[in-house]
Enzyme design. Structure first.
Site, short mmCIF file in Angstrom:
data_model
loop_
_atom_site.label_atom_id
_atom_site.label_comp_id
_atom_site.label_asym_id
_atom_site.label_seq_id
_atom_site.Cartn_x
_atom_site.Cartn_y
_atom_site.Cartn_z
N SER A 190 41.47 35.99 44.44
CA SER A 190 41.93 37.34 44.76
C SER A 190 41.98 38.17 43.48
CB SER A 190 43.32 37.31 45.41
OG SER A 190 44.29 36.86 44.48
N LYS A 191 42.38 39.42 43.62
CA LYS A 191 42.36 40.35 42.50
C LYS A 191 43.24 39.86 41.34
CE LYS A 191 40.46 44.18 41.14
NZ LYS A 191 39.00 44.28 41.04
N ARG A 192 44.29 39.10 41.67
CA ARG A 192 45.17 38.65 40.59
C ARG A 192 44.46 37.68 39.64
NH1 ARG A 192 46.73 35.66 44.98
NH2 ARG A 192 46.73 33.40 44.75
N GLY A 200 41.47 38.23 38.51
CA GLY A 200 40.51 38.99 37.72
C GLY A 200 39.48 39.67 38.59
#
Length: 467
Positions: free
Chosen positions: A242-244, A246
């Site tokens: 996921s975006k967390r 990167g």
């Protein structure tokens, strides 16, 4: 004679090309290319509210950057809606589907009643076996698949093994909505059949769809493709990427300066293996890639491994190809393009730049000496090497280089002799020379910079620094 292999990548144009989608496309591309088959592209744009031309363009750009070329024109799923509806009506005529007139309220009421009795909320339409003569005229209806109620549907998946689903837990899937529009589950099957797809290689988040889609194949009497559902990609912490973790979009990695060949190599190794081989080129990947090498566990995205492979691909790439890809990287990153003069200098210097660079920004940082023009402005670290004593030394050195033959052996002799005369070693001269020639403390070797810059530019920079 065995039918030619046909694979497809079928993204929904609701955003960028996700790194997981890029790997799915790569696996399909490698499987087809390694067998002389065809790799097709279908844009699954049936969700008109969320599908955008910008997202389609982003997906195409991501595939282009990765070098994943497809055969023929990209197919729009939405444009094929009449064909999907035609198949639904064929199933209706064959008695394999039926019209359901139940309203949403009636469906929900039945589910609630089942739940209160402690039963599954699976909807069973009362219209399944009602003859056409008893259908109400003019009432809205959907068309549902008449799914088998007994036995099992077995999806024979080459990655996950046989996946068996009891037919009693599957409902009669809607094929056409009340407005006549086809559902995604029907469209996928019709498109894959019509496009001649022999192998469906996709993420295992689609595995739950396979049993219901296989029922459509069976009802139409069509051959079922080879199923291969590949595990998803997780972050380093073992959780779904996921975006967390990167960057998620393929083009974000282009803008970060990773070479496409390195990205292909790394993505191929995410969930697939060929013995202990880590570094390989496209030809090897296509020759080696097989569905039997895909693991059953989720792969973990590791930026360090990507950087390592990218560095190896930069090191062995042709200089002219690197020059072109670096210009494309600068455009993707929103940075000014190199001038022809800078690009020519970069290509000339490439032999001493690419060995240890893991990304294009690292390579360009080392290339500053050939990209910059006089006067050179040293950064803070380099400036510390240009004190009054160092400038005096450069002032003495410069005249001794004017008549030197401009080759490495001669330059090494001159510089080492000069250092000895100064009562020091060449290592003590390197810092001031780097600062004078590049304005940086970390550069390629002094000799490489002098050879690339040439006699006149080298002497001019040394003179500037000495003053």
């Amino acid at each position: 004679m065995t039918a030619p292999v046909v694979t497809r990548f079928a993204p929904s144009p609701t955003g960028f090309l996700h790194i997981g989608g890029a790997r799915t496309a790569l696996f399909n591309w490698l499987f087809a290319r390694g067998r002389g088959g065809r790799f097709l592209l279908r844009i699954e744009d049936t969700d008109r509210a969320r599908s955008t031309p910008e997202a389609t363009a982003a997906i195409l750009q991501g595939l282009a950057w990765l070098g994943l070329d497809h055969d023929g024109e990209a197919v729009s799923q939405a444009a094929r809606a009449p064909r999907h509806a035609e198949v639904a009506h064929q199933l209706l005529a064959l008695g394999k589907a039926y019209k359901c007139f139940s309203t949403p309220e009636e469906i929900e009421a039945q589910k609630e009643a089942l739940a209160q009795d402690g039963q599954s909320r699976l909807f069973r339409s009362p219209w399944r076996d009602v003859p056409e003569s008893e259908h109400p005229e003019g009432r809205p209806h959907v068309i549902r698949l008449k799914a088998p109620r007994d036995g099992h549907t077995v999806v024979r998946d080459v990655v996950r093994g046989d996946v068996s689903t009891r037919n009693s837990v599957l409902d009669d899937m809607v094929l056409l909505r009340s407005d006549g529009s086809p559902v995604y589950m029907l469209a996928v099957v019709v498109d894959d059949h019509d496009m001649g797809v022999t192998h469906v290689i996709r993420g295992d988040d689609h595995l739950t769809n396979a049993a219901r889609q296989q029922m459509v194949y069976d009802a139409m009497g069509w051959p079922v493709p080879v199923w291969a559902h590949i595990p998803l990609i997780h972050g380093p912490d073992g959780k779904k990427l996921s975006k967390r973790h990167g960057a998620l979009g393929a083009q974000e990695y282009q803008a970060m300066g990773y070479p496409a060949a390195g990205m292909r190599n790394y993505l191929a190794r995410l969930g697939w293996s060929h013995g202990d081989d880590e570094f390989f080129d496209d030809a090897q990947a296509a020759a080696w890639f097989g569905l039997d090498g895909i693991g059953k566990s989720p792969a973990r995205f590791d930026l360090k491994k990507l950087e390592n492979l990218s560095g190896q691909h930069i090191a062995c790439a042709e200089d002219a190809a690197l020059r072109r890809e670096i210009q494309a990287y600068l455009a993707a990153a929103g940075q000014p393009a190199l001038t022809d003069s800078q690009a020519n200098g970069l290509e000339t210097a490439m032999y001493c730049l690419k060995e240890r660079a893991r990304t294009f920004p690292e390579l360009l940082e080392k290339a500053e000496f050939v990209l910059a023009s006089r006067p050179i402005h040293p950064d803070g670290k380099a400036l510390r090497h240009l004190d009054a004593v160092s400038r005096g030394i450069l002032n003495e050195l410069t005249p001794q280089l004017r008549d030197a033959s401009w080759n490495r052996e001669e330059l090494e002799l001159r510089l080492n002799a000069f250092a000895e005369a100064q009562g020091t070693k060449f290592g003590k001269l390197a810092g001031p020379l780097r600062a004078a020639l590049a304005g940086r403390a970390v550069t390629p070797s002094v000799y490489d910079m002098m050879l690339v810059l040439g006699r006149e530019e080298t002497l001019a920079r040394l003179t500037d620094a000495a003053q």
